[in-house]
Write a protein that holds these residues in place. Structure first.
Motif, PDB file in Angstrom:
ATOM      1  N   ILE A 280     -20.532 146.730 -58.892  1.00  0.00           N
ATOM      2  CA  ILE A 280     -20.454 145.286 -58.679  1.00  0.00           C
ATOM      3  C   ILE A 280     -20.102 145.084 -57.208  1.00  0.00           C
ATOM      4  N   ILE A 281     -20.989 144.473 -56.482  1.00  0.00           N
ATOM      5  CA  ILE A 281     -20.800 144.301 -55.037  1.00  0.00           C
ATOM      6  C   ILE A 281     -20.492 142.831 -54.765  1.00  0.00           C
ATOM      7  N   ASP A 282     -19.415 142.588 -54.020  1.00  0.00           N
ATOM      8  CA  ASP A 282     -18.995 141.226 -53.724  1.00  0.00           C
ATOM      9  C   ASP A 282     -19.761 140.701 -52.498  1.00  0.00           C
ATOM     10  N   PRO A 283     -20.640 139.706 -52.701  1.00  0.00           N
ATOM     11  CA  PRO A 283     -21.445 139.199 -51.581  1.00  0.00           C
ATOM     12  C   PRO A 283     -20.592 138.630 -50.440  1.00  0.00           C
ATOM     13  N   GLU A 284     -19.449 138.024 -50.776  1.00  0.00           N
ATOM     14  CA  GLU A 284     -18.576 137.443 -49.735  1.00  0.00           C
ATOM     15  C   GLU A 284     -18.104 138.527 -48.776  1.00  0.00           C
ATOM     16  N   GLY A 291     -22.668 140.055 -41.912  1.00  0.00           N
ATOM     17  CA  GLY A 291     -23.369 138.812 -41.569  1.00  0.00           C
ATOM     18  C   GLY A 291     -24.590 138.577 -42.444  1.00  0.00           C
ATOM     19  N   ALA A 292     -24.845 139.483 -43.381  1.00  0.00           N
ATOM     20  CA  ALA A 292     -26.038 139.358 -44.230  1.00  0.00           C
ATOM     21  C   ALA A 292     -25.662 138.823 -45.608  1.00  0.00           C
ATOM     22  N   GLY A 293     -26.476 137.902 -46.106  1.00  0.00           N
ATOM     23  CA  GLY A 293     -26.291 137.391 -47.460  1.00  0.00           C
ATOM     24  C   GLY A 293     -26.760 138.417 -48.486  1.00  0.00           C
ATOM     25  N   LEU A 294     -26.186 138.356 -49.671  1.00  0.00           N
ATOM     26  CA  LEU A 294     -26.562 139.275 -50.741  1.00  0.00           C
ATOM     27  C   LEU A 294     -26.501 138.500 -52.052  1.00  0.00           C
ATOM     28  N   SER A 295     -27.484 138.696 -52.931  1.00  0.00           N
ATOM     29  CA  SER A 295     -27.470 138.020 -54.233  1.00  0.00           C
ATOM     30  C   SER A 295     -27.775 139.026 -55.313  1.00  0.00           C
TER      31      SER A 295
END
Ligand code: ADP
Ligand code: MG
Length: 326
Positions: A280-284, A291-295
């Motif tokens: 489980i990777i926390d996008p924040e 600086g990269a978004g992740l979803s």
């Protein structure tokens, strides 16, 4: 461009790309000498852009072409978890190309080199009835490369940045966009100058178990299907989880969400990365450090190619599945 111009051009490229790696030799000999690295794996990739097939004359500047021909190759290295190191550049030059055009092309390559360093160590220059550009890139990784075949049922599916931007940009450029968007420049820039996710993937693979990865060149569904095929697994994604740049699209999204979801599922050339991980990777957290978004857009399954929207399964055959090359 005349033959004498071709030699001048090679000299110009040679001067612009003095190798930073002093242990290697660059342009000018029969072959480039590159240095073998201990315990590192070399990654090699090549991509070609052909006028009339991958770009339209007059619809893209030479600077953007220079940038993009390097960027698309770096994206492949990034998707394998590597860092770019060397490039070879093959140019097929049509007679109508000027020295000024090629200066612009070189500037485009230098622009991305400032952000993601590499040495241009050779290539070939030929005459051609239409312009084409082939870049071969060599990168390295100290750890295991991220393959398409490593996804396991249960893994989470993540995607970087936002989806469909480049295809929306291309539609703006060709005049075929059917719904207005607020920030046209954002989309066209995403089409002309995609930014390879080299540092993001480097960061992720150091901290997490990344089981598979691919860069999105043909569209999310098409490229995720490659992961599923190679991993002999299935997937479920949820359309409403797909990252779209809603502020840049504006009110059109509210009136025509399906139109934009189609871009997100099937639009090519975003050069974002879709990857899988049991973690489980926390996008924040990732955003703060890279600086990269992740979803997180779904999970891998034992089988199937399941696309859900608001809990309802969509018909796979009815979904546009990306750019078919031939
Ligand atoms: P050869 O005849 O030995 O193949 P070329 O005349 O094709 O050599 O090229 C001379 C040198 O210039 C070589 O080092 C080659 O790698 C380099 N070169 C040729 N075209 C390009 C190019 N478009 N970009 C970068 N280097 C190039
Ligand atoms: Mg040659």
């Amino acid at each position: 461009m005349k033959i004498s111009g071709e030699f001048e051009l090679i000299e110009k490229i040679r001067k612009a790309f003095i190798p930073a790696d002093r242990t290697a030799t660059g342009i000018g000999d029969d072959a480039a000498v590159i240095v073998k690295r201990e315990k590192e794996k070399a990654l090699v990739t090549t991509d070609t852009l052909v006028e009339g097939v991958h770009f339209l004359k007059g619809k893209i500047s030479y600077g953007d072409l220079g940038y993009k021909s390097i960027a698309v190759n770096m994206s492949d290295i990034a998707a394998m978890g590597g860092v770019p190191a060397y490039a070879l550049l093959t140019l097929g030059l049509s007679p109508d190309i000027s020295g000024a055009d090629m200066d612009e092309f070189i500037q485009g390559m230098l622009y991305i080199r400032d952000k993601l360093p590499f040495d241009l160590v050779g290539g070939d220059t030929v005459k051609s009835p239409c312009l084409f550009i082939t870049v071969t890139m060599i990168g390295y990784t100290k750890t295991e490369p991220l393959m398409r075949c490593g996804a396991r049922p249960g893994d989470y599916i993540y995607v970087s940045g936002s989806l469909g931007d480049s295809a929306i940009g291309l539609s703006i450029i060709t005049g075929s966009l059917k719904e207005p968007v607020l920030d046209k420049d954002y989309f066209t820039l995403r089409h002309y100058r995609p930014f390879p996710r080299v540092s993001l993937m480097h960061y992720l693979k150091k901290r997490y178990d990344v089981s598979s990865a691919i860069d999105i060149s043909d569209g999310l569904l098409a490229d995720l299907a490659h992961i599923a095929d190679e991993s002999a697994a299935g997937f479920r994604i949820d359309v409403e989880k797909l990252p779209l740049p809603l502020k840049r699209i504006g009110p059109s999204f509210e009136t025509s969400p399906e139109y934009f979801y189609d871009f997100a599922m099937s639009g090519g050339e975003d050069y974002e990365i879709v990857f899988t991980s049991p973690d489980i990777i926390d996008p924040e957290f990732v955003l703060r450090y890279t600086g990269a978004g992740l979803s997180c857009i779904g999970r891998m399954l034992e089988g199937g190619r399941d696309v859900y929207q608001n809990g309802k399964k969509l018909e796979w055959e009815g979904l546009a599945k990306g750019y078919i090359h031939f």
